[in-house]
Design an enzyme around this catalytic site. Structure first.
Site, PDB file in Angstrom:
ATOM      1  N   GLU A 144       1.184  -1.085  -0.418  1.00 53.43           N
ATOM      2  CA  GLU A 144       0.364  -0.495  -0.155  1.00 53.43           C
ATOM      3  C   GLU A 144       0.710   1.585  -0.221  1.00 53.43           C
ATOM      4  O   GLU A 144       0.479   2.310  -0.411  1.00 53.43           O
ATOM      5  CB  GLU A 144      -0.974  -0.138   1.406  1.00 53.43           C
ATOM      6  CG  GLU A 144      -2.237  -0.571   0.851  1.00 53.43           C
ATOM      7  CD  GLU A 144      -1.989  -2.299   1.365  1.00 53.43           C
ATOM      8  OE1 GLU A 144      -0.505  -2.778   1.502  1.00 53.43           O
ATOM      9  OE2 GLU A 144      -3.223  -2.957   1.401  1.00 53.43           O
ATOM     10  N   GLN A 200      -8.052  -1.895  -0.703  1.00 52.87           N
ATOM     11  CA  GLN A 200      -9.442  -2.736  -0.761  1.00 52.87           C
ATOM     12  C   GLN A 200     -10.292  -2.758  -0.074  1.00 52.87           C
ATOM     13  O   GLN A 200     -11.117  -3.104   0.159  1.00 52.87           O
ATOM     14  CB  GLN A 200      -8.188  -4.409  -0.657  1.00 52.87           C
ATOM     15  CG  GLN A 200      -8.852  -5.564  -1.373  1.00 52.87           C
ATOM     16  CD  GLN A 200      -8.819  -6.751  -1.587  1.00 52.87           C
ATOM     17  OE1 GLN A 200      -7.694  -7.360  -0.559  1.00 52.87           O
ATOM     18  NE2 GLN A 200      -8.175  -6.995  -2.604  1.00 52.87           N
ATOM     19  N   PHE A 201      -9.455  -2.708   0.785  1.00 53.55           N
ATOM     20  CA  PHE A 201     -10.243  -2.277   2.634  1.00 53.55           C
ATOM     21  C   PHE A 201      -9.806  -1.029   2.972  1.00 53.55           C
ATOM     22  O   PHE A 201      -8.274  -0.861   3.370  1.00 53.55           O
ATOM     23  CB  PHE A 201     -10.820  -3.324   3.134  1.00 53.55           C
ATOM     24  CG  PHE A 201     -11.410  -4.626   2.931  1.00 53.55           C
ATOM     25  CD1 PHE A 201     -12.869  -4.554   3.170  1.00 53.55           C
ATOM     26  CD2 PHE A 201     -10.999  -5.277   2.608  1.00 53.55           C
ATOM     27  CE1 PHE A 201     -13.802  -5.553   3.153  1.00 53.55           C
ATOM     28  CE2 PHE A 201     -11.756  -6.003   1.765  1.00 53.55           C
ATOM     29  CZ  PHE A 201     -13.237  -6.214   2.326  1.00 53.55           C
ATOM     30  N   HIS A 211     -11.905  -4.598   8.887  1.00 56.74           N
ATOM     31  CA  HIS A 211     -12.581  -4.928   7.854  1.00 56.74           C
ATOM     32  C   HIS A 211     -13.940  -3.813   8.081  1.00 56.74           C
ATOM     33  O   HIS A 211     -15.197  -3.835   7.021  1.00 56.74           O
ATOM     34  CB  HIS A 211     -13.204  -6.287   6.886  1.00 56.74           C
ATOM     35  CG  HIS A 211     -11.795  -7.030   6.657  1.00 56.74           C
ATOM     36  ND1 HIS A 211     -11.350  -8.211   7.396  1.00 56.74           N
ATOM     37  CD2 HIS A 211     -11.366  -6.812   5.357  1.00 56.74           C
ATOM     38  CE1 HIS A 211     -10.264  -8.507   7.066  1.00 56.74           C
ATOM     39  NE2 HIS A 211     -10.119  -8.025   5.595  1.00 56.74           N
TER      40      HIS A 211
END
Ligand SMILES: Cc1ncc(C[n+]2csc(CCOP(=O)(O)OP(=O)(O)O)c2C)c(N)n1
Length: 695
Positions: free
Chosen positions: A434, A456-457, A501
């Protein structure tokens, strides 16, 4: 020290000598000025000059360099006027950062030098982004990023090298191994014998060279540059050297055994090279004296100009205005045939990106003009996808990056089919790096691209945090470079996904000047705000609530349109109480309102959290005098506290009750659905509204 001049002419050898001497002599002068209190801090590169000078001399002038705090030779090598450098170091307004940055923490677009941040490692991945731009444009260029050996222990080093290797990027990574971090010797920093050996682990070439030998550095970089361009590959070079002074002048060198100074003094890059040139008869004692005198005079003359700055009179409006880059016509897609033509000419340099991803002008036109005023019922998730697709069609310089976003279509399938339509070069699967990808996105900006990164989250942003907070957010204010980056943040709970998440972390970014934070609640806004975010030349954190993706639908215009960033929306008008909210909170408020038709509720959807729409907030407060701020984020340090404080400062006389907040519990968000429900602000909405009504 062995010097091999290969086919360099005497003139070229003398130029290298002058280039090497200049930073040394500037530094010697700076050390005097430091003692006189005329500059505040100095990080010395004495003894290491051959690296910065040799590297810079071996590059083209328009290839980006990413220097660190000991690389004065990069700045002088790029012929930055000394007078302006002096102004910079004195913190003057007419330096390179308007007095906002210290020492070497500044860049200059004009000189293709990117300013470092203190955190060392994050610099490396920006070079990845620049080289990705070179690659996409099929330009024969490399970028060069520096790090000290200390910085190689940072995760950013690993991520940047890995991404460069996986994407076959022409980047040269230079490690200046000067034996010490701040005071920590290499024996306490890593266990490998040679840092150059790490190259193998990434699948790239690496070499260790004598960093004090200017000809070795110059020749190596020339050759490696050719290699990187011809093979489209990165390269790691470890330059052995030594720091002859303290980390910075105040810190001293007590921790360094004195014999090391004696040893390395003998290896001084300038003395040795000078002796070689004298020995070869390329220089004489007289010409050495002449060159030194010339440089001395030059420095003194530039210092006179450098000392002529007016004192800074802080202008708050200017400080605040410089936070964000101003939108230009280049940031927006064209809206007329002529504009499209102009845009296509302007982005001609992007047109070579791929053959399969180029969109014909006619398609761009149909996206802009569309069958006007048509609307289609769409889910939240499809509206986002729509915005992305139209933007990809209209901005040939827009690159998407994220984990599993290509063939797989992304964790939430928002980019499904994109790779087929726009090609792998523009729809890029990334390694799980990231930090490096945010850095690469910024690097793309340096070369005129726009980038969207899909986290992605939203939870995973923690591992890219530094790049966002310290590079993206501050770079425009610091030295005028914009970060044309959107980070998509699938956020929020209610989906039984547990503590990692489901988090709401928007408040972290709202607290960071220089970012914009957008958080839509409807399909229509999600499309318009995403398009606006992409057209905005500034870094935008775009929050998209996962629980809304497939549960909320609404009419969405087919046309390409922007919803203005920084403008709230009145969802419902009412007279009894006002609910100020955003994201899922909007739907909770509407739900509550629908179930309580006896209460007249004004609902304001903030839509943008940074900058806030204070006019709309005030208007909504004045409607009822009883205000509730509702958000899914946890209570302490949430945006509700900020808004409540602002209301009490600015609307106190209009309040009939204290401003109340309804937020989620101050715990991590739990997995079990009952626990999660209990955690969520919604479970306390009814009771909070009752308290407010009964006040
Ligand atoms: C992330 C981070 N941690 C700590 C520091 C404090 N610090 C500044 S320079 C430095 C040493 C850097 O060593 P190296 O990368 O070898 O470069 P050198 O200063 O030796 O040229 C440290 C620890 C920092 N700037 N950033």
């Amino acid at each position: 020290m062995n010097f091999d001049k290969k086919n360099l002419s005497d003139q070229e050898l003398i130029t290298l000598y002058k280039d090497l001497l200049l930073p040394r002599m500037i530094e010697e002068k700076m050390l005097v000025l430091l003692r006189q209190g005329k500059i505040s801090k100095w990080f010395s590169g004495i003894g290491q000059e051959a690296i910065a000078v040799g590297v810079t001399a071996a590059l083209q002038q328009d290839e980006w360099i990413f220097p660190m705090h000991r690389n004065l030779g990069v700045f002088t090598g790029r012929k930055m006027p000394l007078s302006k450098l002096f102004k910079q170091w004195q913190g003057n307004k007419d330096g390179y950062s308007k007095g906002r940055e210290r020492s070497f923490h500044f860049g200059s677009k004009e000189h293709y030098v990117c300013g470092m941040i203190s955190h060392l490692g994050p610099q490396l991945a920006i070079a990845d982004g620049v080289s990705l731009a070179y690659k996409l444009k099929h330009q024969n260029k490399v970028s060069v990023a520096f790090t000290g050996e200390g910085g190689t222990s940072e995760g950013d080093f690993h991520e940047a090298l890995n991404v460069a290797a996986v994407w076959d990027l022409p980047v040269i990574f230079i490690i200046e191994n000067n034996g010490y971090g701040l005071s920590t010797p290499v024996s306490e920093q890593f266990r490998c014998f040679s840092l150059a050996d790490k190259a193998k682990g990434y699948g790239m070439e690496g070499i260790r060279i004598d960093g004090n030998n200017i000809l070795e550095v110059y020749d190596t970089i020339k050759g490696v540059r050719e290699y990187c361009i011809n093979n489209q590959k990165p390269y790691l070079i470890e330059c052995m050297t030594f720091r002859m002074r303290g980390h910075e002048e105040a810190s001293g060198v007590k921790y360094v055994p004195p014999e090391l100074f004696t040893l390395w003094e003998k290896k001084d890059p300038i003395k040795n090279y000078e002796a070689y040139l004298l020995n070869e008869g390329i220089l004489t004692e007289q010409s050495v004296t002449n060159i030194r005198n010339e440089i001395k005079e030059h420095i003194e003359a530039e210092l006179v100009i450098g000392n002529q700055s007016a004192p800074i009179h802080p202008d708050t409006a200017e400080e605040v205005n410089d936070l964000y880059a101003v939108k230009t016509t280049d940031d927006r897609p064209p809206t007329t045939d002529t504009a499209i033509e102009i845009r296509n000419k302007k982005v001609g340099r992007f047109a070579k990106m791929t053959t399969d991803n180029r969109q014909p002008t006619t398609e761009a036109q149909s996206v802009v003009h569309g069958p006007s005023s048509m609307v289609t019922e769409k889910r939240f998730v499809d509206a986002i996808s729509d915005a992305l697709k139209q933007s990809m069609q209209l901005h040939p310089n827009l690159i998407l990056m994220g984990q599993d976003i290509a063939a797989y279509g992304g964790a939430f399938k928002i980019t499904e089919g994109f790779v087929q339509q726009f090609g792998k070069e523009r729809v890029r699967n990334t390694p799980i790096c990231e930090s490096a990808i945010v850095g690469a996105a910024l690097g793309l900006s340096l070369e005129g691209y726009k980038a969207i990164m899909e986290m992605q989250f939203a939870d995973f942003v923690t591992v890219g945090f530094n790049q966002i907070i310290n590079n993206l957010a501050k770079i425009h204010y610091r030295w005028g470079q914009n970060a044309d980056v959107v980070i998509r943040m699938p956020t929020g709970g209610g989906v039984g996904a547990g503590p990692f998440h489901s988090q709401s972390n928007e408040a972290w970014f709202v607290h960071t000047p220089g970012l914009k934070v957008v958080y839509p609640s409807t399909p229509e806004d999600s499309k318009g705000l995403l398009i606006a975010a992409i057209n905005d030349p500034n870094p935008v954190l775009y929050f998209e609530h996962k629980a809304l993706y497939r549960s909320i639908s609404g009419l969405v215009p087919d046309d390409y349109y922007e919803t203005e960033i920084g403008k709230a929306r009145t969802v419902d008008e009412g007279d009894d109480i006002t609910i100020i909210t955003y994201g899922a909170g909007v739907h909770w408020a509407m739900d509550y309102s629908a179930k309580h038709s006896n209460i007249s509720i004004e609902i304001l959807d903030l839509r943008t959290l940074l900058p806030l729409d204070y006019d709309a907030i005030k208007k909504a407060v004045l409607k009822t005098g009883k205000v509730l701020i509702l958000h899914e984020d946890t209570l302490v340090g949430g945006i509700g506290g900020e808004i409540a404080a602002w209301i009490s400062e600015n609307c106190f006389a209009h309040l009939d009750a204290p401003v109340m907040r309804c937020a989620s519990l101050d715990t991590p968000i739990p997995f079990n659905i009952e626990l999660e429900k209990n955690f969520m602000a919604y479970s306390r909405l009814e009771e909070t509204i009752e308290r407010l009504l009964n006040y």
